[in-house]
Design a protein around this motif. Structure first.
Motif, PDB file in Angstrom:
ATOM      1  N   ALA A   1       4.413   5.620   9.480  1.00  0.00           N
ATOM      2  CA  ALA A   1       4.362   4.333   8.779  1.00  0.00           C
ATOM      3  C   ALA A   1       5.011   3.262   9.651  1.00  0.00           C
ATOM      4  O   ALA A   1       4.493   2.144   9.787  1.00  0.00           O
ATOM      5  CB  ALA A   1       5.067   4.452   7.432  1.00  0.00           C
ATOM      6  N   TRP A   2       6.123   3.624  10.281  1.00  0.00           N
ATOM      7  CA  TRP A   2       6.829   2.688  11.164  1.00  0.00           C
ATOM      8  C   TRP A   2       5.960   2.336  12.380  1.00  0.00           C
ATOM      9  O   TRP A   2       5.852   1.173  12.775  1.00  0.00           O
ATOM     10  CB  TRP A   2       8.153   3.336  11.576  1.00  0.00           C
TER      11      TRP A   2
ATOM     12  N   THR B   1       0.855  -1.201   0.000  1.00  0.00           N
ATOM     13  CA  THR B   1       0.000   0.000   0.000  1.00  0.00           C
ATOM     14  C   THR B   1       0.883   1.241   0.000  1.00  0.00           C
ATOM     15  O   THR B   1       0.664   2.190  -0.748  1.00  0.00           O
ATOM     16  CB  THR B   1      -0.882   0.029   1.269  1.00  0.00           C
ATOM     17  N   LEU B   2       1.925   1.207   0.844  1.00  0.00           N
ATOM     18  CA  LEU B   2       2.819   2.362   0.942  1.00  0.00           C
ATOM     19  C   LEU B   2       3.506   2.633  -0.392  1.00  0.00           C
ATOM     20  O   LEU B   2       3.597   3.775  -0.832  1.00  0.00           O
ATOM     21  CB  LEU B   2       3.899   2.069   1.981  1.00  0.00           C
TER      22      LEU B   2
ATOM     23  N   GLN C   1       4.721  -1.232  13.602  1.00  0.00           N
ATOM     24  CA  GLN C   1       5.275  -1.829  14.823  1.00  0.00           C
ATOM     25  C   GLN C   1       4.390  -1.650  16.059  1.00  0.00           C
ATOM     26  O   GLN C   1       4.384  -2.495  16.946  1.00  0.00           O
ATOM     27  CB  GLN C   1       6.637  -1.194  15.128  1.00  0.00           C
ATOM     28  N   PHE C   2       3.724  -0.507  16.137  1.00  0.00           N
ATOM     29  CA  PHE C   2       2.933  -0.194  17.338  1.00  0.00           C
ATOM     30  C   PHE C   2       1.589   0.408  16.917  1.00  0.00           C
ATOM     31  O   PHE C   2       1.306   1.584  17.192  1.00  0.00           O
ATOM     32  CB  PHE C   2       3.687   0.813  18.222  1.00  0.00           C
ATOM     33  N   PRO C   3       0.762  -0.371  16.215  1.00  0.00           N
ATOM     34  CA  PRO C   3      -0.446   0.220  15.617  1.00  0.00           C
ATOM     35  C   PRO C   3      -1.457   0.759  16.628  1.00  0.00           C
ATOM     36  O   PRO C   3      -2.344   1.521  16.257  1.00  0.00           O
ATOM     37  CB  PRO C   3      -1.039  -0.937  14.802  1.00  0.00           C
TER      38      PRO C   3
ATOM     39  N   THR D   1       7.527  16.931   6.971  1.00  0.00           N
ATOM     40  CA  THR D   1       6.405  16.032   6.698  1.00  0.00           C
ATOM     41  C   THR D   1       6.915  14.632   6.347  1.00  0.00           C
ATOM     42  O   THR D   1       6.407  13.630   6.855  1.00  0.00           O
ATOM     43  CB  THR D   1       5.555  16.609   5.544  1.00  0.00           C
ATOM     44  N   LYS D   2       7.957  14.592   5.514  1.00  0.00           N
ATOM     45  CA  LYS D   2       8.511  13.277   5.131  1.00  0.00           C
ATOM     46  C   LYS D   2       9.000  12.527   6.366  1.00  0.00           C
ATOM     47  O   LYS D   2       8.783  11.325   6.505  1.00  0.00           O
ATOM     48  CB  LYS D   2       9.699  13.477   4.177  1.00  0.00           C
ATOM     49  N   LEU D   3       9.656  13.256   7.242  1.00  0.00           N
ATOM     50  CA  LEU D   3      10.185  12.629   8.462  1.00  0.00           C
ATOM     51  C   LEU D   3       9.046  11.998   9.274  1.00  0.00           C
ATOM     52  O   LEU D   3       9.100  10.828   9.658  1.00  0.00           O
ATOM     53  CB  LEU D   3      10.930  13.686   9.282  1.00  0.00           C
ATOM     54  N   TRP D   4       7.975  12.781   9.481  1.00  0.00           N
ATOM     55  CA  TRP D   4       6.886  12.250  10.315  1.00  0.00           C
ATOM     56  C   TRP D   4       6.073  11.191   9.580  1.00  0.00           C
ATOM     57  O   TRP D   4       5.574  10.251  10.204  1.00  0.00           O
ATOM     58  CB  TRP D   4       5.995  13.382  10.833  1.00  0.00           C
TER      59      TRP D   4
END
Ligand code: NOJ
Length: 583
Positions: free
Chosen positions: A280-281, A17-18, A285-287, A272-275
């Motif tokens: 996404a991470w 999806t990403l 990992q921690f939804p 924005t890219k950083l966040w």
């Protein structure tokens, strides 16, 4: 809570999806389900409950009050920074992100708090000071050394050359009466072995962490691109800090100065890219964990990956025009209005708030949440200046708990604690001291917050003869405390009044008193009518066509809903708030 199996079909679906949709595919979900019902309570830990009698609040103190917190109906906490700190900026000058400050207890005390909160169905979010550390942090000390190839050398931004204009700002700071607390300018003169200057993020004692620069200027060799090893290591460190605490059960973070990380980024593309990457991470990992930004521009922050962004005292304009009267401390910072809306004089305007909030709400409502906090540790409480009666505070609280998004109740606002004027600065607070005073539990000495001698208190208490305390209001059905509980209860009973319900102003924006808005979802409609002014007022609007109207909150003597064939009308007495349900 952590998703251990990286190779599940779900994670591959997420990766695909990403790849195809970028972050939109991920932020298209508003986040974990619990956000639909989340109501936060913000605690300034030095001021909530002191368990060891030294005059300063601590984590075991907070744990001992969890049953009270639960009784409010809130189900999530945001704690201001609890990490080891130099205490020059109320905990926002962090020395060690992996360690609880000894004034609050130990890491184990925090884990106990998490467990006890979870037992009661309460989530706990910490404050992540992502943009800077204290100048006492070991990373900073190492980076100040002459050898620029040590582990933390590139965590900060060092230079021997700064423009003349910046040198002038440093001189201006030095000349000001309180240079250490002065936030103007970008660099600090350190004369360190490494270089003459470092870049700061807020106060001088808060060196900016190095997440890189957009389009680095070749004439500025200290400006590293975001892809350079230092800025990349910084991103990994941030994830390590988050992982460390989320592995222990923390449910998310309020991110301090979230838009400040990448430098020279006016349109916030790289930030924005950083966040986006962090979100996404986290989704992976921690939804179940959430990110809350201190950005105050939801149209930027939410597409950047935050689940919640605030609308507060800075950023997109609107909040001050509602709550900051000119003759109160925060009133003097904003010049675009003469009277605030929530004022007995009834001379305020709704235009700025409604335009900016409405715009942000429409743009973000399917992606994330806007939070309109009752107050926070950086600006005055609702009880300030001429807004000082329980009736007035009830009108303000009705607004906060009937707007969409995730509500944030600042500790003590539920009993109408007041902003205390003219307190001396405490730990870099400046005028913010008045909003960080100890929680007022009872009419005992120190308002039940501590057993210390009153002159040892972190900041003074002012209960107005015991009136502004939990004990005085606990068993009084007409108290502000019980009013807030009922509001929260009503909000949680209805999808329409809840975090995801729709919102529409139905009174005329240019006839601001009363303010009448509609909340709706799943075929249900509620009408909220607020009159903070001291005068009787009325609003007419095209009929909503309901069969009948039921008053679900407020005193029926305070107003009336009149249904007509083409026009409905609401009449309200001075200082009143009513909530109706359309049948
Ligand atoms: C925003 C925080 O809310 C405030 O208290 C602090 O002083 C600055 N960021 C710097 O961290």
């Amino acid at each position: 809570m952590r998703i251990k199996n990286l190779f599940s079909w779900k994670s591959w679906a997420m990766v695909l999806t990403l790849c195809f949709t970028g972050i939109q595919g991920v932020t298209a979900q508003k986040g974990p389900k619990w956000l639909e019902k989340a109501i936060f309570y913000q605690i300034y830990p030095s001021s909530y409950m002191d368990s060891d009698g030294n005059g300063i609040g601590d984590l075991p103190g907070i744990t001992s009050k969890l049953d009270y917190i639960k009784s409010l109906g809130v189900n999530a906490l945001w704690l201001n920074p609890v990490f080891e700190s130099g205490w020059f900026d109320g905990g926002y000058d962090v020395i060690d992100f992996y360690k609880v400050d000894p004034r609050f207890g130990t890491n184990t005390d925090l884990v106990t708090l998490l467990k006890e909160a979870h037992k009661r169905g309460i989530k706990v979010c910490l404050d992540l000071v992502a943009g800077h550390t204290s100048d006492k942090c070991l990373w900073f000390k190492e980076s100040a050394q002459a050898d620029a190839n040590l582990q933390y050398s590139d965590y900060y931004i060092w230079t021997n050359n700064i423009p003349k204009s910046e040198q002038e700002l440093i001189a201006k700071r030095k000349a000001s009466p309180n240079p250490q607390s002065n936030t103007i300018g970008r660099y600090v003169e350190a004369n360190a072995p490494r270089a003459k200057y470092y870049e700061k993020n807020f106060f001088e004692c808060q060196p900016a962490l190095n997440y890189g620069f957009v389009n680095p200027d070749p004439k500025h060799p200290w400006e590293q691109p975001v892809s350079a090893p230092g800025p990349q290591a910084m991103r990994r460190e941030l994830k390590n800090i988050m992982t460390f605490w989320m592995d222990k059960g923390v449910d998310g973070f309020r991110v301090d100065m979230a838009s400040s990380l990448v430098k020279n980024d006016p349109d916030k593309k790289e930030t924005t890219k950083l966040w986006n990457g962090m979100r996404a991470w986290m989704n992976e990992q921690f939804p179940e964990c959430v990110l809350i930004s201190e950005w105050s521009n939801p149209k930027q922050a939410i597409p950047a990956g935050f689940h919640i962004d605030f609308m507060i005292h800075f950023g997109i304009p609107g909040y001050p025009s509602l709550f900051f009267a000119k003759d109160t401390p925060w009133g003097k910072y904003e010049n675009s209005y003469d009277y605030c809306y929530f004022d007995k004089a009834g001379k305020g305007s709704l235009k700025q708030f409604v335009e900016n909030y409405g715009d942000a709400f429409r743009a973000t409502k399917n992606l994330g949440y806007i939070a309109l906090p009752t107050a926070n540790h950086d600006y005055q409480r609702p009880n300030v200046g001429g807004r000082n009666t329980f009736d007035q505070l009830k009108v303000a609280m009705t607004f906060f708990f009937t707007m969409p998004g995730v509500p944030f109740l600042y500790y003590g606002d539920e009993v109408g604690m007041k902003y205390q004027m003219n307190l001396p600065s405490k730990e870099g607070s400046n005028e913010r001291a008045g909003t960080r005073t100890p929680m007022q539990w009872s009419n005992d000495a120190d308002a039940g917050f501590s057993t210390c001698a009153p002159d040892k208190l972190y900041l003074p208490v002012d209960t107005e003869n015991g009136k502004l305390t939990v004990a005085a209001q606990e068993n009084d059905p007409s108290s502000l405390l019980n009013y807030v509980r009922r509001l929260i209860n009503l909000r949680q009973s209805s999808e329409a009044l809840g975090n995801d319900g729709d919102w529409q102003l139905i009174s005329e924006v240019n006839k601001p008193y009363p303010m009448v808005y509609k909340r709706s979802a799943g075929g249900e409609t509620y009408i909220v009518a607020l009159n903070p002014s001291g005068k009787a007022v009325a609003a007419s609007f095209p009929t909503l066509g309901g069969k009948a109207v039921e008053l679900v909150m407020g005193d029926k003597k305070q107003g009336k809903y009149r249904q007509g064939k083409t026009t409905d009308k609401i009449e309200l007495k001075g200082v009143s708030a009513l909530i109706f349900k359309l049948k």
